[in-house]
Enzyme design. Structure first.
Site, PDB file in Angstrom:
ATOM      1  CB  SER A 227       6.182 -16.822   5.924  1.00 50.19           C
ATOM      2  OG  SER A 227       7.517 -16.757   5.302  1.00 50.19           O
ATOM      3  CE1 TYR A 240       4.333 -11.534   4.229  1.00 50.07           C
ATOM      4  CE2 TYR A 240       6.604 -12.456   4.950  1.00 50.07           C
ATOM      5  CZ  TYR A 240       5.343 -12.437   4.347  1.00 50.07           C
ATOM      6  OH  TYR A 240       5.110 -13.442   3.610  1.00 50.07           O
TER       7      TYR A 240
HETATM    8  P1  NAD Z   1       0.485 -12.659  -4.226  1.00 50.36           P
HETATM    9  O1  NAD Z   1       0.910 -11.382  -4.445  1.00 50.36           O
HETATM   10  O2  NAD Z   1       0.161 -13.657  -5.493  1.00 50.36           O
HETATM   11  O3  NAD Z   1      -0.774 -13.072  -3.375  1.00 50.36           O
HETATM   12  C1  NAD Z   1      -0.743 -12.008  -2.150  1.00 50.36           C
HETATM   13  C2  NAD Z   1      -2.391 -11.529  -2.326  1.00 50.36           C
HETATM   14  O4  NAD Z   1      -2.640 -10.873  -1.178  1.00 50.36           O
HETATM   15  C3  NAD Z   1      -2.484 -10.642  -3.439  1.00 50.36           C
HETATM   16  O5  NAD Z   1      -2.823 -11.350  -4.874  1.00 50.36           O
HETATM   17  C4  NAD Z   1      -3.753  -9.815  -3.295  1.00 50.36           C
HETATM   18  O6  NAD Z   1      -4.890 -10.195  -3.915  1.00 50.36           O
HETATM   19  C5  NAD Z   1      -3.815  -9.899  -1.707  1.00 50.36           C
HETATM   20  N1  NAD Z   1      -3.810  -8.773  -1.047  1.00 50.36           N
HETATM   21  C6  NAD Z   1      -2.931  -8.226  -0.499  1.00 50.36           C
HETATM   22  N2  NAD Z   1      -3.282  -7.041   0.250  1.00 50.36           N
HETATM   23  C7  NAD Z   1      -4.817  -7.157   0.008  1.00 50.36           C
HETATM   24  C8  NAD Z   1      -6.011  -6.192   0.538  1.00 50.36           C
HETATM   25  N3  NAD Z   1      -5.680  -5.128   1.336  1.00 50.36           N
HETATM   26  N4  NAD Z   1      -7.197  -6.693   0.353  1.00 50.36           N
HETATM   27  C9  NAD Z   1      -7.362  -7.818  -0.504  1.00 50.36           C
HETATM   28  N5  NAD Z   1      -6.234  -8.639  -0.872  1.00 50.36           N
HETATM   29  C10 NAD Z   1      -4.995  -8.305  -0.705  1.00 50.36           C
HETATM   30  O7  NAD Z   1       1.709 -13.391  -3.282  1.00 50.36           O
HETATM   31  P2  NAD Z   1       1.991 -14.745  -2.581  1.00 50.36           P
HETATM   32  O8  NAD Z   1       3.306 -14.837  -2.375  1.00 50.36           O
HETATM   33  O9  NAD Z   1       1.240 -15.957  -3.334  1.00 50.36           O
HETATM   34  O10 NAD Z   1       1.358 -14.482  -1.182  1.00 50.36           O
HETATM   35  C11 NAD Z   1       0.263 -15.524  -0.850  1.00 50.36           C
HETATM   36  C12 NAD Z   1       0.888 -15.889   0.742  1.00 50.36           C
HETATM   37  O11 NAD Z   1       1.826 -16.479   0.629  1.00 50.36           O
HETATM   38  C13 NAD Z   1       0.792 -14.645   1.636  1.00 50.36           C
HETATM   39  O12 NAD Z   1       0.201 -14.853   2.777  1.00 50.36           O
HETATM   40  C14 NAD Z   1       2.259 -14.340   1.559  1.00 50.36           C
HETATM   41  O13 NAD Z   1       2.732 -13.781   2.941  1.00 50.36           O
HETATM   42  C15 NAD Z   1       2.757 -15.977   1.821  1.00 50.36           C
HETATM   43  N6  NAD Z   1       4.162 -16.315   1.441  1.00 50.36           N
HETATM   44  C16 NAD Z   1       4.887 -15.810   0.224  1.00 50.36           C
HETATM   45  C17 NAD Z   1       6.323 -16.174   0.156  1.00 50.36           C
HETATM   46  C18 NAD Z   1       6.677 -16.257  -1.050  1.00 50.36           C
HETATM   47  O14 NAD Z   1       8.047 -16.078  -1.216  1.00 50.36           O
HETATM   48  N7  NAD Z   1       6.159 -15.535  -2.365  1.00 50.36           N
HETATM   49  C19 NAD Z   1       6.657 -16.855   1.116  1.00 50.36           C
HETATM   50  C20 NAD Z   1       6.205 -17.192   2.273  1.00 50.36           C
HETATM   51  C21 NAD Z   1       4.833 -16.885   2.370  1.00 50.36           C
END
Ligand code: NAD
Ligand code: MG
Length: 335
Positions: A227, A240
């Site tokens: 991120s 985080y």
């Molecule tokens: P999202 O909620 O769609 O995906 C996160 C997923 O993590 C969930 O769908 C879930 O299946 C999984 N998860 C969480 N805890 C878990 C556990 N204990 N066991 C199994 N699965 C688990 O959200 P996203 O934003 O697509 O996140 C995906 C990645 O992107 C993450 O690594 C997040 O840190 C990163 N990210 C997101 C953003 C944003 O703005 N959305 C920005 C930077 C980085």
């Protein structure tokens, strides 16, 4: 047409930078030997500033981990738009958090590029996961659903074993799942909270990559979702943000360790992206309503806009790229 010919054309074009794009048009050599474009015709130019919804967004809150299907507006994971061109034909991929967000966008793209895909998610996300499984199958690929909690080391090992067994091997590991819960003060952050974030975001990738490594042959790829928080942490994401710094760091360390084995390790560093993580405690309602509005593009990204990056980092055409972190943040932030 001979496979060798197809390859040489792709190699020629990669030198021109075309491999960075999610190709919707198959490049060909014309009868005269010049590089041209085959049918279908090129898509019209699309202005990225107006391509997707902008704030203000409706205030909305779901219990963690949230469902994409309940978000307003619905996120775009490339369901209707992503077109593959065989870039990952025959590959076998495991994607954590593959039910929604970036993981779902990668799962759809990988399947349409010809890969078989296993996804992991939490049991509470079964409804989202079912949609992804159907989309992978609709692309004509094998789809494997392995629900379970990544905070458990034994489950992480089982997840990899199951993926290898059901896919018949493993070439691509996308460690993408994460937990994000905002807290205004470090005083509001419990030890249980802190532990859950560390287990999900730092321990699980360690357990999964360790279990996967004996199965990964030269040419395989590991991709971690990090991120912009890794280098520019928000005040309310104390726990985080430091896990994302750790993610960026492990990508660079492992890349050095595994390069001699022919295994590439890269990261994707998104900015604000419209996913369930943000509407289920990841962001305050105040931040959500204005979400992405402070980026130069004045809007959040959609998961579909990162699909091409996950494909690129898995594609053998990027065989010299390892230890890199590829940002996608609408003009703000640093990977
Ligand atoms: P999202 O909620 O769609 O995906 C996160 C997923 O993590 C969930 O769908 C879930 O299946 C999984 N998860 C969480 N805890 C878990 C556990 N204990 N066991 C199994 N699965 C688990 O959200 P996203 O934003 O697509 O996140 C995906 C990645 O992107 C993450 O690594 C997040 O840190 C990163 N990210 C997101 C953003 C944003 O703005 N959305 C920005 C930077 C980085
Ligand atoms: Mg989800």
């Amino acid at each position: 047409m001979l496979e060798e010919n197809k390859l040489s054309r792709r190699q020629i074009l990669s030198g021109l930078g075309a491999s960075l794009a999610v190709a919707t048009v198959g490049p060909v050599l014309s009868a005269e030997g010049a590089i041209g474009a085959a049918e279908p015709a090129a898509e019209p130019l699309k202005d990225p500033t107006t391509a997707y919804p902008k704030p203000p967004f409706k205030s909305q809150q779901q219990p963690w981990p949230g469902l994409a299907s309940k978000m307003e507006p619905l996120p775009d994971h490339g369901e209707k738009s992503y077109k593959g061109s065989g870039r990952l034909k025959g590959r076998k991929a495991l994607i954590t958090g593959g039910d929604s967000g970036m993981g779902r966008a990668a799962a759809i793209a990988y399947a349409r590029e010809g890969a078989d895909v296993a996804i992991n998610y939490l049991p509470a996300e079964e409804a989202d996961a079912k949609e992804v499984i159907a989309l992978i199958k609709a692309a004509g690929q094998k789809a494997v659903a392995i629900p379970g909690d990544l905070r458990d080391e034994a489950f992480c090992k089982k997840l990899v074993e199951e993926a290898v067994r059901q896919l018949g091997g493993l070439d691509i590991v996308v460690s993408n799942a994460a937990r994000q819960q905002q807290r205004q003060s470090i005083l509001d952050l419990s030890t249980e909270d802190f532990d859950a974030t560390m287990k999900t975001n730092i321990y699980a990738p360690f357990w999964i990559i360790k279990a996967a490594l004996p199965h990964l042959k030269p040419g395989s790829a590991i991709i971690g979702t990090t991120s912009e928080q890794a280098t520019d942490p928000s005040a309310d994401l104390y726990d985080y943000a430091q896990t994302k710094a750790a993610t960026t760091n492990y990508v660079r360390s492992l890349a050095k360790q595994l390069a001699p084995k022919g295994i590439r390790v890269n990261g994707v560093a998104p900015g604000p992206i419209w996913t369930p993580l943000q509407v289920s405690g990841g962001a305050t309602q105040e931040k959500l309503v204005k979400f992405g509005g402070d980026t130069p593009m004045k809007r959040p990204g959609q998961p579909a806009e990162l699909a091409g990056i996950y494909v690129l980092l898995a594609d053998p055409l990027a065989s010299y790229a390892t230890g890199q972190v590829y940002g996608s943040s609408g003009g703000a932030g640093m990977p």
